[in-house]
Design a protein around this motif. Structure first.
Motif, PDB file in Angstrom:
ATOM      1  N   UNK A 144      -2.365  11.320  16.558  1.00 52.46           N
ATOM      2  CA  UNK A 144      -2.679  12.446  15.676  1.00 52.46           C
ATOM      3  C   UNK A 144      -1.608  12.629  14.607  1.00 52.46           C
ATOM      4  N   UNK A 145      -0.329  12.533  15.016  1.00 55.07           N
ATOM      5  CA  UNK A 145       0.763  12.686  14.043  1.00 55.07           C
ATOM      6  C   UNK A 145       0.710  11.581  12.991  1.00 55.07           C
ATOM      7  N   UNK A 151      -2.978  10.095   6.118  1.00 55.71           N
ATOM      8  CA  UNK A 151      -3.774  10.873   5.168  1.00 55.71           C
ATOM      9  C   UNK A 151      -2.936  11.358   3.997  1.00 55.71           C
ATOM     10  N   UNK A 152      -1.666  11.629   4.269  1.00 56.85           N
ATOM     11  CA  UNK A 152      -0.780  12.105   3.202  1.00 56.85           C
ATOM     12  C   UNK A 152      -0.187  10.962   2.390  1.00 56.85           C
ATOM     13  N   UNK A 153      -0.510   9.730   2.755  1.00 54.64           N
ATOM     14  CA  UNK A 153      -0.038   8.576   2.004  1.00 54.64           C
ATOM     15  C   UNK A 153       1.350   8.103   2.375  1.00 54.64           C
ATOM     16  N   UNK A 157      -2.849   3.213   5.424  1.00 51.23           N
ATOM     17  CA  UNK A 157      -4.052   3.611   6.144  1.00 51.23           C
ATOM     18  C   UNK A 157      -4.529   2.485   7.055  1.00 51.23           C
ATOM     19  N   UNK A 158      -4.633   2.805   8.328  1.00 49.60           N
ATOM     20  CA  UNK A 158      -5.112   1.863   9.336  1.00 49.60           C
ATOM     21  C   UNK A 158      -5.534   2.673  10.553  1.00 49.60           C
ATOM     22  N   UNK A 159      -5.797   2.028  11.652  1.00 49.70           N
ATOM     23  CA  UNK A 159      -6.193   2.731  12.872  1.00 49.70           C
ATOM     24  C   UNK A 159      -4.968   3.436  13.459  1.00 49.70           C
ATOM     25  N   UNK A 207       4.897   1.478   6.882  1.00 53.94           N
ATOM     26  CA  UNK A 207       5.270   2.416   5.833  1.00 53.94           C
ATOM     27  C   UNK A 207       4.783   1.965   4.463  1.00 53.94           C
ATOM     28  N   UNK A 208       4.525   2.927   3.602  1.00 54.51           N
ATOM     29  CA  UNK A 208       4.240   2.623   2.206  1.00 54.51           C
ATOM     30  C   UNK A 208       5.560   2.320   1.514  1.00 54.51           C
ATOM     31  N   UNK A 209       5.473   1.843   0.293  1.00 54.27           N
ATOM     32  CA  UNK A 209       6.684   1.458  -0.444  1.00 54.27           C
ATOM     33  C   UNK A 209       7.619   2.638  -0.603  1.00 54.27           C
TER      34      UNK A 209
END
Length: 214
Positions: A144-145, A151-153, A157-159, A207-209
């Motif tokens: 959940x966390x 969702x906040x980027x 995004x994945x499972x 993580x995103x960039x």
């Protein structure tokens, strides 16, 4: 004594009995532990134990379940920071990872695992009960966390359930090896190294960039 105080007293006494029972069972094993020893450890009379828990088997089951609930609550508390990780997500992940490993490597958690495994033949269903109240609840909460962070980027995004599974595996796998399947107490500094390495791998994967550079 008011009815509320009497009820509270009964709850406190039951908790004391269950905590004493877990300690005695963990030290002596199910077969060697006796109810009188548990009563003495809880500082109650032996009939009081039977008034709260009908027999030794019921006492054992409830003691293990209570211990699992306690460990599970500690695990959930360890990832609480991920609800609002702040600007530095890697730091929040590292804090949660370190706290989780301290819980998993604690004497209480090690005793719970050892006792559950030792009684698999006599109580085969308890392993599933302990797992449900500890690792499965933790995995659901962590999923959940992580979903919120996706969702906040802040995470790609994945499972989220699979991401939570990977995060926990990065922690528990090395802990299994370093603790020699729970038979060795791992020093705090070593736990920190394991946590930091796990987070580094997780961040590189998920993580995103922007997050990786925070």
């Amino acid at each position: 004594m008011t009815r509320a105080k009497a009820a509270r007293g009964r709850i406190d006494k039951r908790r004391a009995i269950l905590e004493a029972a877990f300690t005695v069972f963990a030290r002596r094993g199910y077969n060697q532990a006796c109810v009188q020893e548990i009563a003495d450890a809880a500082e109650v009379a032996k009939p009081t134990v039977y008034n709260h828990l009908n027999d030794k088997e019921t006492l054992f089951r409830h003691a293990v379940e209570a211990a699992a609930d306690a460990v599970g609550a500690q695990c959930l508390d360890a990832i609480e920071r991920l609800r609002d990780p702040g600007a530095d997500l890697p730091a929040a992940l590292t804090d949660s990872a370190r706290r989780l490993l301290r819980v998993c490597a604690s004497d209480h958690a090690r005793a719970l695992r050892s006792l559950t495994y030792a009684q698999l033949t006599t109580f085969p269903d308890l392993a599933g009960t302990v797992q449900e109240r500890t690792s499965r609840h933790l995995a659901d909460a962590l999923s959940d966390r992580l979903a919120r962070l996706m969702l906040s980027g802040r995470l790609r995004t994945t499972d989220p359930a699979r991401a939570a599974e990977h995060f926990l595996a990065l922690l528990t796998g090395p802990l299994e090896a370093h603790s020699r399947l729970g038979t060795r107490k791992v020093p705090v500094a070593e736990l920190r190294e394991l946590a930091d390495s796990a987070v580094d791998t997780f961040v590189r994967a998920y993580a995103t960039t922007d997050t990786a550079g925070s």
